[in-house]
Scaffold this motif. Structure first.
Motif, PDB file in Angstrom:
ATOM      1  N   GLU A   1       1.104  -1.056   0.133  1.00 17.00           N
ATOM      2  CA  GLU A   1       0.202  -0.273   0.322  1.00 17.00           C
ATOM      3  C   GLU A   1       0.646   0.769  -0.221  1.00 17.00           C
ATOM      4  O   GLU A   1       0.528   2.206  -0.831  1.00 17.00           O
ATOM      5  CB  GLU A   1      -1.168   0.021   1.096  1.00 17.00           C
ATOM      6  CG  GLU A   1      -2.124  -0.440   1.154  1.00 17.00           C
ATOM      7  CD  GLU A   1      -2.469  -1.427   2.636  1.00 17.00           C
ATOM      8  OE1 GLU A   1      -3.777  -0.903   2.133  1.00 17.00           O
ATOM      9  OE2 GLU A   1      -3.060  -0.893   3.826  1.00 17.00           O
ATOM     10  N   LEU A   2       1.850   1.010   0.913  1.00 12.39           N
ATOM     11  CA  LEU A   2       2.747   2.364   1.075  1.00 12.39           C
ATOM     12  C   LEU A   2       3.484   2.712  -0.704  1.00 12.39           C
ATOM     13  O   LEU A   2       3.173   3.938  -0.957  1.00 12.39           O
ATOM     14  CB  LEU A   2       3.883   2.216   1.967  1.00 12.39           C
ATOM     15  CG  LEU A   2       5.221   3.449   1.751  1.00 12.39           C
ATOM     16  CD1 LEU A   2       3.762   4.937   2.355  1.00 12.39           C
ATOM     17  CD2 LEU A   2       6.117   2.943   2.379  1.00 12.39           C
ATOM     18  N   GLU A   3       3.838   1.477  -1.478  1.00 12.62           N
ATOM     19  CA  GLU A   3       4.790   1.811  -2.635  1.00 12.62           C
ATOM     20  C   GLU A   3       3.689   2.391  -3.637  1.00 12.62           C
ATOM     21  O   GLU A   3       4.140   2.727  -4.427  1.00 12.62           O
ATOM     22  CB  GLU A   3       5.282   0.368  -2.547  1.00 12.62           C
ATOM     23  CG  GLU A   3       6.585  -0.151  -2.491  1.00 12.62           C
ATOM     24  CD  GLU A   3       7.114  -1.502  -2.748  1.00 12.62           C
ATOM     25  OE1 GLU A   3       8.136  -2.016  -2.491  1.00 12.62           O
ATOM     26  OE2 GLU A   3       6.044  -1.838  -3.136  1.00 12.62           O
ATOM     27  N   ASP A   4       1.956   2.028  -3.343  1.00 13.38           N
ATOM     28  CA  ASP A   4       1.114   2.055  -4.214  1.00 13.38           C
ATOM     29  C   ASP A   4       0.712   3.802  -4.230  1.00 13.38           C
ATOM     30  O   ASP A   4       0.755   4.570  -5.154  1.00 13.38           O
ATOM     31  CB  ASP A   4      -0.052   1.258  -3.995  1.00 13.38           C
ATOM     32  CG  ASP A   4       0.040   0.598  -4.796  1.00 13.38           C
ATOM     33  OD1 ASP A   4       0.795  -0.224  -5.110  1.00 13.38           O
ATOM     34  OD2 ASP A   4      -0.648  -1.009  -4.383  1.00 13.38           O
ATOM     35  N   VAL A   5       1.177   4.408  -2.825  1.00 13.15           N
ATOM     36  CA  VAL A   5       0.454   4.949  -2.011  1.00 13.15           C
ATOM     37  C   VAL A   5       1.614   6.182  -2.575  1.00 13.15           C
ATOM     38  O   VAL A   5       1.479   8.181  -3.333  1.00 13.15           O
ATOM     39  CB  VAL A   5       0.994   5.570  -0.244  1.00 13.15           C
ATOM     40  CG1 VAL A   5       0.501   7.906  -0.416  1.00 13.15           C
ATOM     41  CG2 VAL A   5      -0.876   5.512  -0.785  1.00 13.15           C
ATOM     42  N   LEU A   6       3.352   5.967  -2.573  1.00  5.85           N
ATOM     43  CA  LEU A   6       4.149   6.590  -2.993  1.00  5.85           C
ATOM     44  C   LEU A   6       4.192   6.807  -4.764  1.00  5.85           C
ATOM     45  O   LEU A   6       4.758   7.705  -5.049  1.00  5.85           O
ATOM     46  CB  LEU A   6       5.917   6.441  -2.630  1.00  5.85           C
ATOM     47  CG  LEU A   6       5.744   6.122  -0.895  1.00  5.85           C
ATOM     48  CD1 LEU A   6       7.120   5.409  -0.761  1.00  5.85           C
ATOM     49  CD2 LEU A   6       6.092   7.767  -0.739  1.00  5.85           C
ATOM     50  N   THR A   7       4.331   5.939  -5.514  1.00 10.23           N
ATOM     51  CA  THR A   7       4.037   5.939  -6.632  1.00 10.23           C
ATOM     52  C   THR A   7       3.124   6.740  -7.484  1.00 10.23           C
ATOM     53  O   THR A   7       3.696   7.342  -7.650  1.00 10.23           O
ATOM     54  CB  THR A   7       3.086   4.743  -7.573  1.00 10.23           C
ATOM     55  OG1 THR A   7       4.354   3.397  -6.681  1.00 10.23           O
ATOM     56  CG2 THR A   7       3.108   5.168  -8.598  1.00 10.23           C
ATOM     57  N   GLU A   8       2.032   7.324  -6.348  1.00 12.68           N
ATOM     58  CA  GLU A   8       0.898   8.302  -7.128  1.00 12.68           C
ATOM     59  C   GLU A   8       1.550   9.460  -6.705  1.00 12.68           C
ATOM     60  O   GLU A   8       1.513  10.538  -7.213  1.00 12.68           O
ATOM     61  CB  GLU A   8      -0.614   7.582  -5.732  1.00 12.68           C
ATOM     62  CG  GLU A   8      -1.301   8.951  -6.637  1.00 12.68           C
ATOM     63  CD  GLU A   8      -3.193   8.551  -6.499  1.00 12.68           C
ATOM     64  OE1 GLU A   8      -3.903   9.485  -6.248  1.00 12.68           O
ATOM     65  OE2 GLU A   8      -3.004   6.900  -5.630  1.00 12.68           O
ATOM     66  N   LEU A   9       1.750   9.794  -5.175  1.00 14.82           N
ATOM     67  CA  LEU A   9       2.068  11.087  -5.154  1.00 14.82           C
ATOM     68  C   LEU A   9       3.365  11.715  -5.588  1.00 14.82           C
ATOM     69  O   LEU A   9       3.722  12.653  -5.518  1.00 14.82           O
ATOM     70  CB  LEU A   9       3.298  10.704  -3.790  1.00 14.82           C
ATOM     71  CG  LEU A   9       2.078  10.890  -2.347  1.00 14.82           C
ATOM     72  CD1 LEU A   9       2.471  10.771  -1.132  1.00 14.82           C
ATOM     73  CD2 LEU A   9       1.054  11.660  -2.511  1.00 14.82           C
TER      74      LEU A   9
END
Length: 276
Positions: free
Chosen positions: A252-260
């Protein structure tokens, strides 16, 4: 006179500490990353510097630094907490000015007094102490916290401004501190080795008259080896203007950082670290 200067350089390297700006973590200090695999290139800034943070002739952690925004992108280390006092010193990285400068993590005044360097020269590629003075609602927030290390030398090594971001005061002393001290201790029970990568997402605001970026988010991720066949992972993220920490899975964090970041998919650890 030259001999005296060389002796001073050697003494500072042996006693104050050394850190190196290197070409890659894989070839210089891979031990701080699970399976010796740093995060992928999706987090790299325009003007990156790879720093193997060394103190008293020993490496203690690794930092990817953003020379332009004057904040670390992330710091990677092994979670090895122990009792000890909080150090009372602040250091900077001479090699960010160029490879001809000493591989020493130094105090600002040491560079000014012994290396014929001006404060302006130091400040061109990194934050200096003056940048963090007279702040309102922000203070110096460690990415790699001194409390996650076992002795005086390893704790002191974290007190370099290349490991610091402008962090919300309430967050730094509140929910983020609770995560660092309480949640980490709980989550690492049963772990033989815990690899940590903690970072900051660049924001739209700056301190020190536009010199140092104020991150929009602070995040942390961990991959723990329970035994040869079992691993577990976890992650958190916090907005840098709220005293709240959100607990996530690594995926989930990797996906959030990908978006940010809005670039390629972010991968913080080797694929053997569980994402769920």
């Amino acid at each position: 006179m030259l001999l005296l200067l060389l002796l001073q350089v050697l003494a500072s390297c042996l006693w104050l500490g050394c850190s190196e700006v290197v070409t890659s973590f894989e070839s210089s200090c891979p031990q701080f990353f699970f399976r010796e695999t740093p995060p992928n290139e999706a987090l790299e800034p325009e003007s990156p510097a790879w720093i193997c943070q060394r103190y008293k002739n020993q490496y203690y952690f690794a930092t990817l630094y953003d020379r332009k925004r004057r904040i670390p992108v992330y710091s990677a280390y092994l979670y090895e907490p122990g009792p000890g006092k909080r150090p009372n010193t602040w250091l900077v990285e001479p090699q960010l000015m160029g490879s001809t400068y000493p591989k020493t993590m130094e105090k600002e005044r040491t560079l000014l007094n012994y290396y014929n360097v001006s404060l302006e020269e130091i400040s061109k590629t990194q934050a200096i102490l003056q940048d963090y003075k007279n702040l309102t609602g922000l203070n110096r927030g460690h990415l790699n916290p001194n409390g996650h290390h076992a002795d005086s030398s390893s704790r002191t090594a974290t007190f370099t401004l290349t490991n610091i971001v402008p962090q919300n005061v309430k967050l730094n002393g509140g929910a983020w501190n609770n995560y660092e001290q309480q949640t980490m201790m709980k989550n690492t029970q049963g772990c033989k080795t815990t690899y940590v990568v903690v970072g900051a997402v660049p924001g739209n605001n700056y301190i020190a008259k536009g010199r140092v970026n104020k991150p929009s988010h602070i995040w942390s991720s961990a991959c723990c080896e329970v035994d040869a066949n079992h691993r577990k992972a976890w992650a958190v993220i916090a907005e840098n203007d709220k005293n709240e920490v959100q607990l996530l899975t690594l995926g989930e964090l990797e996906d959030v950082l990908t978006e940010l970041y809005g670039r390629d998919q972010v991968y913080l650890f080797d694929s053997d670290c569980p994402r769920e």
